[in-house]
Design a protein around this motif. Structure first.
Motif, PDB file in Angstrom:
ATOM      1  N   ASP A  40      18.839  28.908  50.662  1.00  0.00           N
ATOM      2  CA  ASP A  40      18.824  28.806  52.119  1.00  0.00           C
ATOM      3  C   ASP A  40      17.642  27.948  52.579  1.00  0.00           C
ATOM      4  O   ASP A  40      16.606  27.890  51.908  1.00  0.00           O
ATOM      5  CB  ASP A  40      18.695  30.193  52.764  1.00  0.00           C
ATOM      6  N   ILE A  41      17.809  27.299  53.711  1.00  0.00           N
ATOM      7  CA  ILE A  41      16.734  26.530  54.333  1.00  0.00           C
ATOM      8  C   ILE A  41      16.326  27.277  55.600  1.00  0.00           C
ATOM      9  O   ILE A  41      17.126  27.416  56.534  1.00  0.00           O
ATOM     10  CB  ILE A  41      17.195  25.107  54.681  1.00  0.00           C
ATOM     11  N   MET A  42      15.111  27.804  55.604  1.00  0.00           N
ATOM     12  CA  MET A  42      14.628  28.547  56.769  1.00  0.00           C
ATOM     13  C   MET A  42      13.780  27.646  57.653  1.00  0.00           C
ATOM     14  O   MET A  42      12.727  27.161  57.240  1.00  0.00           O
ATOM     15  CB  MET A  42      13.802  29.763  56.344  1.00  0.00           C
ATOM     16  N   LEU A  43      14.235  27.429  58.866  1.00  0.00           N
ATOM     17  CA  LEU A  43      13.461  26.683  59.844  1.00  0.00           C
ATOM     18  C   LEU A  43      12.394  27.620  60.395  1.00  0.00           C
ATOM     19  O   LEU A  43      12.707  28.720  60.853  1.00  0.00           O
ATOM     20  CB  LEU A  43      14.369  26.170  60.971  1.00  0.00           C
ATOM     21  N   GLN A  44      11.155  27.195  60.361  1.00  0.00           N
ATOM     22  CA  GLN A  44      10.065  28.070  60.779  1.00  0.00           C
ATOM     23  C   GLN A  44       9.928  28.058  62.300  1.00  0.00           C
ATOM     24  O   GLN A  44       9.634  27.030  62.902  1.00  0.00           O
ATOM     25  CB  GLN A  44       8.766  27.643  60.106  1.00  0.00           C
ATOM     26  N   LYS A  45      10.144  29.225  62.901  1.00  0.00           N
ATOM     27  CA  LYS A  45       9.969  29.342  64.347  1.00  0.00           C
ATOM     28  C   LYS A  45       8.583  29.863  64.692  1.00  0.00           C
ATOM     29  O   LYS A  45       8.132  29.743  65.839  1.00  0.00           O
ATOM     30  CB  LYS A  45      11.035  30.245  64.950  1.00  0.00           C
TER      31      LYS A  45
END
Length: 295
Positions: A131-136
């Motif tokens: 998975d690619i987690m976009l950092q919020k």
């Protein structure tokens, strides 16, 4: 008691900047930091000028497998960029101020936007490997004890003594990245909160449980101090994590879930094509829409 003086003063980093400018006339506007196993992002760059870290005055050396230890200046689809193929980590024995020196160098070279990538362990049990987690957002665990890149005397030429981290990860860039991922047909996109631990060990089951209780979705050993420094310098930031393992929350499965550095690199290589295309499109977006807008 005062902390030891930061060896990377404004004047010292200016010396490094002047050395690079004497070798290359590219004025980068987007800075890219490649995480473990993600150095192939540098292959996107055309008209590339490459400097090995060992050949740059006052530069540390990257000692970690999966980090090539090169600085690349050039273009991604006409957008001038500078790319670190390999970063510096606290666990290598470097101070956090040394780890973030390249971010300040980028600022002096004219960079306005930072894209940081990392390999991370998934604390969120809904995540999957790859998975690619976009950092919020992030939780600065190391900073809780006063161990941060900005500890010590502040130089106003880099940024103010006190500043907000509410918009650490630029909301507009994050939303645009989501749209880009959708347009590319990437199905494994997540969004979440990241933290940096000191390393080099991976987390125990008790540590995983503690971090999860704080609302953290993924843990790595970088990025937080880089983004903190970039925001101090007035840059707009976007970051993403490649989930290379799922951290165990149960002692009965902990041994089966052990992760090794080769596993991290293998997962990164398997996502090579998707990540390069993703970063390329984000750089294009920044070049077209945001290059002259710094928040």
């Amino acid at each position: 008691m005062l902390h030891a003086e930061n060896e990377y003063t404004y004047e010292r980093i200016t010396e490094i900047k002047d050395f690079i400018k004497s070798k290359c006339d590219i004025d980068p506007k987007v800075g890219i930091i490649c995480g473990t196993g993600l150095g192939s992002i540098g292959e996107l760059i055309t008209d590339a000028f490459i400097l090995d870290y060992k050949n740059i005055p006052y530069f540390p050396i990257s000692t970690v497998e999966g980090h090539k230890g090169r600085l690349i200046l050039g273009y991604i689809k006409t957008v001038p960029v500078i790319c670190m193929q390999g970063r510096f980590h606290y666990y290598e024995g470097y101070s956090l101020s040394k780890c973030v020196m390249p971010v300040r160098l980028m600022k002096l070279l004219g960079v306005t936007h930072l894209i940081a990538s990392n390999a991370a362990g998934g604390l969120n049990q809904d995540f999957k490997i790859g998975d690619i987690m976009l950092q919020k957002d992030h939780v600065n665990v190391m900073g809780f004890s006063g161990n941060g890149p900005l500890v010590g005397l502040n130089d106003l030429r880099f940024g103010p003594r006190f500043f907000s981290m509410v918009n650490a990860y630029d909301v507009d860039l994050l939303e645009s990245a989501k749209k880009i991922a959708e347009e590319l047909g990437l199905k494994n996109i997540k969004e979440g909160v990241y933290t940096c631990v000191g390393g080099p060990t991976y987390e125990t089951v008790a540590e995983v449980r503690a971090l999860r209780s704080m609302g953290i979705d993924a843990a790595g050993m970088s990025t937080v101090h880089e983004v903190t420094t970039a925001r101090h310098c007035g840059m707009r930031c976007f970051a993403f994590s490649l989930i290379t393992n799922i951290c165990p929350i149960d002692y009965s499965t902990a041994v089966e879930s052990e992760i090794h550095s080769n596993d991290v690199i293998e997962v990164a290589m398997s996502k090579d094509k998707d990540l390069k295309l993703f970063v390329e499109r984000i750089v294009q977006f920044i070049g077209k829409n945001d290059l002259n807008s710094v928040k």
